[in-house]
Scaffold this motif. Structure first.
Motif, PDB file in Angstrom:
ATOM      1  N   GLY A  68      33.880  31.263  35.227  1.00 22.26           N
ATOM      2  CA  GLY A  68      34.935  30.604  34.618  1.00 22.26           C
ATOM      3  C   GLY A  68      36.327  30.802  34.872  1.00 22.26           C
ATOM      4  N   VAL A  69      37.253  30.031  34.777  1.00 25.79           N
ATOM      5  CA  VAL A  69      38.498  30.367  35.004  1.00 25.79           C
ATOM      6  C   VAL A  69      39.129  30.336  33.697  1.00 25.79           C
ATOM      7  N   PRO A  70      39.692  31.582  33.353  1.00 24.90           N
ATOM      8  CA  PRO A  70      40.469  31.661  31.865  1.00 24.90           C
ATOM      9  C   PRO A  70      41.922  30.810  31.904  1.00 24.90           C
ATOM     10  N   GLU A  71      41.903  29.905  30.860  1.00 27.53           N
ATOM     11  CA  GLU A  71      42.976  29.116  30.611  1.00 27.53           C
ATOM     12  C   GLU A  71      44.043  29.785  29.765  1.00 27.53           C
ATOM     13  N   HIS A  72      43.568  30.759  28.880  1.00 23.52           N
ATOM     14  CA  HIS A  72      44.494  31.605  28.185  1.00 23.52           C
ATOM     15  C   HIS A  72      44.034  32.984  27.891  1.00 23.52           C
ATOM     16  N   PRO A  73      45.108  33.915  27.822  1.00 26.79           N
ATOM     17  CA  PRO A  73      44.949  35.205  27.812  1.00 26.79           C
ATOM     18  C   PRO A  73      43.685  35.716  27.085  1.00 26.79           C
ATOM     19  N   GLY A  74      43.428  35.324  25.827  1.00 25.66           N
ATOM     20  CA  GLY A  74      42.338  35.528  24.909  1.00 25.66           C
ATOM     21  C   GLY A  74      41.059  35.391  25.709  1.00 25.66           C
ATOM     22  N   GLU A  75      40.943  34.710  26.584  1.00 28.45           N
ATOM     23  CA  GLU A  75      39.489  34.535  27.257  1.00 28.45           C
ATOM     24  C   GLU A  75      39.268  35.617  28.045  1.00 28.45           C
ATOM     25  N   LEU A  76      40.315  36.571  28.452  1.00 26.63           N
ATOM     26  CA  LEU A  76      39.783  37.726  29.270  1.00 26.63           C
ATOM     27  C   LEU A  76      38.994  38.644  28.659  1.00 26.63           C
ATOM     28  N   ALA A  77      38.899  38.784  27.321  1.00 30.52           N
ATOM     29  CA  ALA A  77      38.126  39.414  26.453  1.00 30.52           C
ATOM     30  C   ALA A  77      36.583  39.462  26.978  1.00 30.52           C
ATOM     31  N   ARG A  78      36.242  38.154  27.356  1.00 32.40           N
ATOM     32  CA  ARG A  78      34.744  37.895  27.901  1.00 32.40           C
ATOM     33  C   ARG A  78      34.498  38.014  29.516  1.00 32.40           C
ATOM     34  N   HIS A  79      35.385  38.151  30.195  1.00 30.97           N
ATOM     35  CA  HIS A  79      35.317  38.502  31.360  1.00 30.97           C
ATOM     36  C   HIS A  79      35.242  40.022  31.770  1.00 30.97           C
ATOM     37  N   SER A  80      34.768  40.210  33.045  1.00 28.06           N
ATOM     38  CA  SER A  80      34.765  41.784  33.624  1.00 28.06           C
ATOM     39  C   SER A  80      36.259  41.794  34.240  1.00 28.06           C
ATOM     40  N   CYS A  81      36.802  42.817  33.642  1.00 29.72           N
ATOM     41  CA  CYS A  81      38.278  42.979  34.333  1.00 29.72           C
ATOM     42  C   CYS A  81      38.429  44.479  34.743  1.00 29.72           C
ATOM     43  N   LEU A  82      39.017  44.430  35.783  1.00 30.29           N
ATOM     44  CA  LEU A  82      39.277  45.878  36.663  1.00 30.29           C
ATOM     45  C   LEU A  82      40.671  46.261  36.001  1.00 30.29           C
ATOM     46  N   TYR A  83      40.871  47.512  35.479  1.00 35.75           N
ATOM     47  CA  TYR A  83      41.854  48.268  34.890  1.00 35.75           C
ATOM     48  C   TYR A  83      42.158  49.607  35.254  1.00 35.75           C
ATOM     49  N   LEU A  84      43.185  49.941  34.935  1.00 42.47           N
ATOM     50  CA  LEU A  84      43.736  51.385  35.461  1.00 42.47           C
ATOM     51  C   LEU A  84      42.876  52.638  34.932  1.00 42.47           C
TER      52      LEU A  84
END
Length: 203
Positions: A68-84
């Motif tokens: 799915g394509v996040p439409e709002h930053p809050g939706e990032l919490a349910r995605h797999s994210c690559l961070y520092l």
């Protein structure tokens, strides 16, 4: 073709390159010059603007089609994210809307954490999730359509953005090798509007 720009053009100049996010002092660390992202160059050093550094969130179309394509930053919490992962707070992302200036903070998780931006880009290209990347690192893959910009209406706010400065000792007898390297970096990296400012000295 050499992968080190200028290696053939300047065969008599040797370079020792040190990459670190830790605090560095030009004198005590015995450096000829350094590049630092900062809003204000340190006092007592000559500084030359190099390039404005911004960051973006990116993913592959394959990952977004599956998740799915996040439409709002809050939706990032349910995605797999690559961070520092350099410090504990690196997984807490802040995004600011480009029009309304509304700010959203979200804690993200993911399968791949690394403090190396090229490695994060590799992870994004392997469909591992949505990654935070310096725009200069992501630009080629964006232009080629291998990745896409996620949440383009929002700025990804990080302490690693702002003007990148070349810093060196304010010495009129600056060595020729340093002058050549500074001019070369400005010619190769700086955009016209970023390099328009003349070198200045902080005192």
């Amino acid at each position: 073709m050499s992968r080190i720009p200028g290696a053939i053009q300047y065969p008599d100049i040797d370079v020792q390159l040190r990459l670190t996010d830790n605090p560095v002092d030009l004198i005590s660390d015995d450096l000829d010059l350094m590049i630092k992202i900062t809003d204000m160059p340190p006092l007592g050093l000559a500084a030359r603007p190099l390039k404005n550094v911004s960051h973006v969130l990116c993913a592959t179309e394959k990952y977004l089609a599956a998740n799915g394509v996040p439409e709002h930053p809050g939706e990032l919490a349910r995605h797999s994210c690559l961070y520092l992962g350099e410090i504990p707070s690196d997984n807490r992302w802040q995004l600011r809307h480009k029009v309304t200036s509304d700010c959203v903070n979200v804690s993200v998780t993911g399968r791949f954490v690394t403090n190396h931006s090229e490695a994060r880009l590799d992870g994004v290209l392997e469909d591992l999730g949505i990654g935070c990347l310096p725009l200069f690192m992501a630009q080629e893959a964006l232009n080629e359509g291998r990745i896409v910009h996620v949440l383009p209406d929002w700025h990804y706010v990080t302490s690693y953005f702002g003007m990148a400065w070349i810093l060196y000792q304010p010495n009129k007898y600056l060595s020729p090798k340093c002058r050549v390297l500074i001019d070369y970096l400005v010619a190769q990296i700086a955009s016209p509007k970023d390099s328009a400012s003349s070198p200045h000295r902080q005192s």
